[in-house]
Design a protein around this motif. Structure first.
Motif, PDB file in Angstrom:
ATOM      1  N   GLU A 122     -59.292  84.150 106.483  1.00 51.01           N
ATOM      2  CA  GLU A 122     -58.535  84.770 105.393  1.00 51.01           C
ATOM      3  C   GLU A 122     -57.766  83.759 104.576  1.00 51.01           C
ATOM      4  OE1 GLU A 122     -56.026  87.823 106.850  1.00 51.01           O
ATOM      5  OE2 GLU A 122     -57.658  89.207 107.297  1.00 51.01           O
ATOM      6  N   LYS A 123     -57.503  82.603 105.154  1.00 47.50           N
ATOM      7  CA  LYS A 123     -56.636  81.675 104.442  1.00 47.50           C
ATOM      8  C   LYS A 123     -56.992  80.223 104.733  1.00 47.50           C
ATOM      9  CE  LYS A 123     -53.034  81.975 108.004  1.00 47.50           C
ATOM     10  NZ  LYS A 123     -51.620  82.322 108.257  1.00 47.50           N
ATOM     11  N   ILE A 124     -56.448  79.360 103.888  1.00 48.65           N
ATOM     12  CA  ILE A 124     -56.570  77.918 104.063  1.00 48.65           C
ATOM     13  C   ILE A 124     -55.201  77.406 104.508  1.00 48.65           C
ATOM     14  CG2 ILE A 124     -56.041  77.348 101.638  1.00 48.65           C
ATOM     15  CD1 ILE A 124     -58.828  75.617 103.499  1.00 48.65           C
ATOM     16  N   THR A 125     -55.182  76.510 105.463  1.00 49.06           N
ATOM     17  CA  THR A 125     -53.919  76.056 106.056  1.00 49.06           C
ATOM     18  C   THR A 125     -53.759  74.546 105.913  1.00 49.06           C
ATOM     19  OG1 THR A 125     -54.884  75.657 108.237  1.00 49.06           O
ATOM     20  CG2 THR A 125     -54.106  77.909 107.762  1.00 49.06           C
ATOM     21  N   HIS A 126     -52.561  74.082 106.214  1.00 51.73           N
ATOM     22  CA  HIS A 126     -52.324  72.648 106.238  1.00 51.73           C
ATOM     23  C   HIS A 126     -53.204  71.979 107.283  1.00 51.73           C
ATOM     24  CE1 HIS A 126     -48.048  72.685 104.244  1.00 51.73           C
ATOM     25  NE2 HIS A 126     -49.001  73.188 103.471  1.00 51.73           N
ATOM     26  N   ALA A 127     -53.470  72.661 108.381  1.00 60.40           N
ATOM     27  CA  ALA A 127     -54.342  72.104 109.413  1.00 60.40           C
ATOM     28  C   ALA A 127     -55.756  71.878 108.872  1.00 60.40           C
ATOM     29  CB  ALA A 127     -54.382  73.033 110.624  1.00 60.40           C
ATOM     30  N   ASN A 128     -56.234  72.807 108.042  1.00 57.89           N
ATOM     31  CA  ASN A 128     -57.548  72.631 107.416  1.00 57.89           C
ATOM     32  C   ASN A 128     -57.561  71.385 106.528  1.00 57.89           C
ATOM     33  OD1 ASN A 128     -57.484  76.138 107.035  1.00 57.89           O
ATOM     34  ND2 ASN A 128     -58.912  75.075 108.392  1.00 57.89           N
TER      35      ASN A 128
ATOM     36  N   ASP B  85     -47.801  58.675 105.569  1.00 55.09           N
ATOM     37  CA  ASP B  85     -47.543  60.093 105.864  1.00 55.09           C
ATOM     38  C   ASP B  85     -46.800  60.766 104.707  1.00 55.09           C
ATOM     39  OD1 ASP B  85     -48.793  59.891 108.289  1.00 55.09           O
ATOM     40  OD2 ASP B  85     -46.936  59.665 109.446  1.00 55.09           O
ATOM     41  N   LEU B  86     -45.891  60.024 104.092  1.00 54.06           N
ATOM     42  CA  LEU B  86     -45.134  60.578 102.964  1.00 54.06           C
ATOM     43  C   LEU B  86     -46.066  60.894 101.791  1.00 54.06           C
ATOM     44  CD1 LEU B  86     -42.308  61.255 101.823  1.00 54.06           C
ATOM     45  CD2 LEU B  86     -42.204  58.911 100.956  1.00 54.06           C
ATOM     46  N   THR B  87     -46.960  59.969 101.477  1.00 54.73           N
ATOM     47  CA  THR B  87     -47.917  60.193 100.387  1.00 54.73           C
ATOM     48  C   THR B  87     -48.870  61.324 100.743  1.00 54.73           C
ATOM     49  OG1 THR B  87     -47.800  57.862  99.759  1.00 54.73           O
ATOM     50  CG2 THR B  87     -49.680  59.108  98.939  1.00 54.73           C
ATOM     51  N   LEU B  88     -49.271  61.382 101.994  1.00 58.33           N
ATOM     52  CA  LEU B  88     -50.169  62.455 102.429  1.00 58.33           C
ATOM     53  C   LEU B  88     -49.528  63.822 102.220  1.00 58.33           C
ATOM     54  CD1 LEU B  88     -52.757  63.467 103.765  1.00 58.33           C
ATOM     55  CD2 LEU B  88     -51.684  63.073 105.996  1.00 58.33           C
TER      56      LEU B  88
ATOM     57  N   ILE C  98     -52.020  69.583  95.935  1.00 56.99           N
ATOM     58  CA  ILE C  98     -53.297  70.299  95.982  1.00 56.99           C
ATOM     59  C   ILE C  98     -53.080  71.784  96.261  1.00 56.99           C
ATOM     60  CG2 ILE C  98     -55.425  70.601  97.332  1.00 56.99           C
ATOM     61  CD1 ILE C  98     -55.682  67.607  97.464  1.00 56.99           C
ATOM     62  N   PHE C  99     -52.196  72.120  97.175  1.00 56.77           N
ATOM     63  CA  PHE C  99     -51.950  73.536  97.456  1.00 56.77           C
ATOM     64  C   PHE C  99     -51.289  74.225  96.255  1.00 56.77           C
ATOM     65  CE2 PHE C  99     -53.298  72.683 101.659  1.00 56.77           C
ATOM     66  CZ  PHE C  99     -53.509  73.897 102.291  1.00 56.77           C
ATOM     67  N   ARG C 100     -50.477  73.486  95.512  1.00 53.85           N
ATOM     68  CA  ARG C 100     -49.892  74.064  94.296  1.00 53.85           C
ATOM     69  C   ARG C 100     -50.981  74.294  93.248  1.00 53.85           C
ATOM     70  NH1 ARG C 100     -45.590  76.844  93.844  1.00 53.85           N
ATOM     71  NH2 ARG C 100     -44.279  75.259  94.841  1.00 53.85           N
ATOM     72  N   ILE C 101     -51.922  73.371  93.144  1.00 55.07           N
ATOM     73  CA  ILE C 101     -53.049  73.553  92.217  1.00 55.07           C
ATOM     74  C   ILE C 101     -53.872  74.772  92.627  1.00 55.07           C
ATOM     75  CG2 ILE C 101     -55.292  72.567  91.522  1.00 55.07           C
ATOM     76  CD1 ILE C 101     -53.880  69.808  91.483  1.00 55.07           C
TER      77      ILE C 101
ATOM     78  N   GLY D  20     -51.372  81.012 101.754  1.00 58.84           N
ATOM     79  CA  GLY D  20     -52.674  80.354 101.768  1.00 58.84           C
ATOM     80  C   GLY D  20     -53.846  81.320 101.765  1.00 58.84           C
ATOM     81  N   ILE D  21     -53.579  82.604 101.494  1.00 60.32           N
ATOM     82  CA  ILE D  21     -54.655  83.605 101.521  1.00 60.32           C
ATOM     83  C   ILE D  21     -55.637  83.334 100.385  1.00 60.32           C
ATOM     84  CG2 ILE D  21     -55.185  86.061 101.208  1.00 60.32           C
ATOM     85  CD1 ILE D  21     -52.526  86.680 102.618  1.00 60.32           C
ATOM     86  N   LEU D  22     -56.922  83.255 100.723  1.00 63.11           N
ATOM     87  CA  LEU D  22     -57.962  82.888  99.764  1.00 63.11           C
ATOM     88  C   LEU D  22     -58.309  84.037  98.827  1.00 63.11           C
ATOM     89  CD1 LEU D  22     -60.213  80.934 102.260  1.00 63.11           C
ATOM     90  CD2 LEU D  22     -59.079  79.932 100.271  1.00 63.11           C
ATOM     91  N   ARG D  23     -58.529  83.686  97.560  1.00 63.01           N
ATOM     92  CA  ARG D  23     -58.965  84.670  96.566  1.00 63.01           C
ATOM     93  C   ARG D  23     -60.101  84.056  95.756  1.00 63.01           C
ATOM     94  NH1 ARG D  23     -53.580  87.320  93.935  1.00 63.01           N
ATOM     95  NH2 ARG D  23     -53.643  85.457  92.635  1.00 63.01           N
ATOM     96  N   ARG D  24     -61.181  84.794  95.631  1.00 64.58           N
ATOM     97  CA  ARG D  24     -62.309  84.282  94.866  1.00 64.58           C
ATOM     98  C   ARG D  24     -62.152  84.675  93.395  1.00 64.58           C
ATOM     99  NH1 ARG D  24     -68.792  84.563  95.989  1.00 64.58           N
ATOM    100  NH2 ARG D  24     -69.443  84.798  93.837  1.00 64.58           N
ATOM    101  N   PRO D  25     -62.170  83.696  92.487  1.00 64.93           N
ATOM    102  CA  PRO D  25     -62.002  84.021  91.065  1.00 64.93           C
ATOM    103  C   PRO D  25     -63.217  84.767  90.513  1.00 64.93           C
ATOM    104  CG  PRO D  25     -61.749  81.654  91.495  1.00 64.93           C
ATOM    105  CD  PRO D  25     -62.324  82.264  92.723  1.00 64.93           C
ATOM    106  N   TYR D  26     -62.983  85.523  89.462  1.00 68.62           N
ATOM    107  CA  TYR D  26     -64.082  86.171  88.751  1.00 68.62           C
ATOM    108  C   TYR D  26     -64.486  85.292  87.574  1.00 68.62           C
ATOM    109  CZ  TYR D  26     -66.427  89.109  85.340  1.00 68.62           C
ATOM    110  OH  TYR D  26     -67.317  89.580  84.409  1.00 68.62           O
TER     111      TYR D  26
END
Length: 210
Positions: A117-123, A143-146, A153-156, A169-175
């Motif tokens: 259902e979602k993408i995580t920091h672990a992914n 680590d700071l840059t990472l 990227i998550f904000r994008i 982090g819940i995934l949504r497929r665009p139309y």
């Protein structure tokens, strides 16, 4: 064949929707003259930052993204609705920044089609660590840059509406409207993957528009 090196310059800004569209509009108005566009963008403060150095850095990032779009895509970026602009900005970001493209195409898409259902920091961390084997330039990232890369990227993903929010982090497929799908297939069908198309769906789209 040697892999293209990942460049992490995208951490200077997120999707930058308003700024990119404003610059793209001036770019078309000046007959696609980057010198005049840059002069206008800095004079009119289209980046909306106080420091000149920040404005220049953001302009360079926005320019890089607009340049990778073809003329048809640039025209739509200026003339389209906000939803169309969002789709084209995601395309621009992924064309300009191969790290983001690979993360979405490989990892985010895999999560979506694995019924997660979602993408995580672990992914993201898993993708980053695996990418080091092919992209040794990532070994020098602190680590700071990472954390900064992951945050941007998550904000994008949130601003492009691939995820509900950075918190869930819940995934949504665009139309994708048909005319956008057709333009992207004409450009390169692989870009459909960033909108969470499966390989079969990409092949079907190729058959439809060839």
């Amino acid at each position: 064949m040697q892999e293209e090196k990942y460049r992490i310059s995208f951490t200077a800004g997120t999707l930058l929707m308003e700024e990119t569209c404003a610059v793209a509009e001036v770019f078309l108005e000046t007959g696609r003259d980057w010198n005049r566009t840059r002069e206008c963008a800095l004079r009119e403060n289209l980046m909306r930052k106080e420091k000149v150095s920040t404005n220049k850095r953001l302009f360079s990032l926005v320019k890089q993204r607009i340049e990778v779009l073809n003329e048809e895509e640039q025209n739509l970026l200026v003339a389209g609705t906000n939803s169309v602009r969002r789709l084209l900005l995601l395309l621009a970001v992924c064309k300009a920044h191969s790290f983001i493209f690979d993360f979405i195409f490989i990892n985010v898409r895999d999560c979506f089609f694995s019924m997660h259902e979602k993408i995580t920091h672990a992914n993201f961390n898993e993708f980053f660590n695996e990418s080091k084997y092919v992209h040794p330039e990532l070994e020098t990232i602190t680590d700071l840059t990472l954390r900064k890369i992951r945050q941007v990227i998550f904000r994008i993903l949130e601003q492009a509406e691939l995820i509900e929010s950075i918190d869930t982090g819940i995934l949504r497929r665009p139309y994708l409207p048909e005319h956008i799908e057709r333009i992207i297939v004409k450009d390169n069908p692989k870009w459909l993957g960033i909108y969470l198309y499966s390989n079969n769906e990409i092949n079907n789209a190729i058959s439809l528009y060839e």
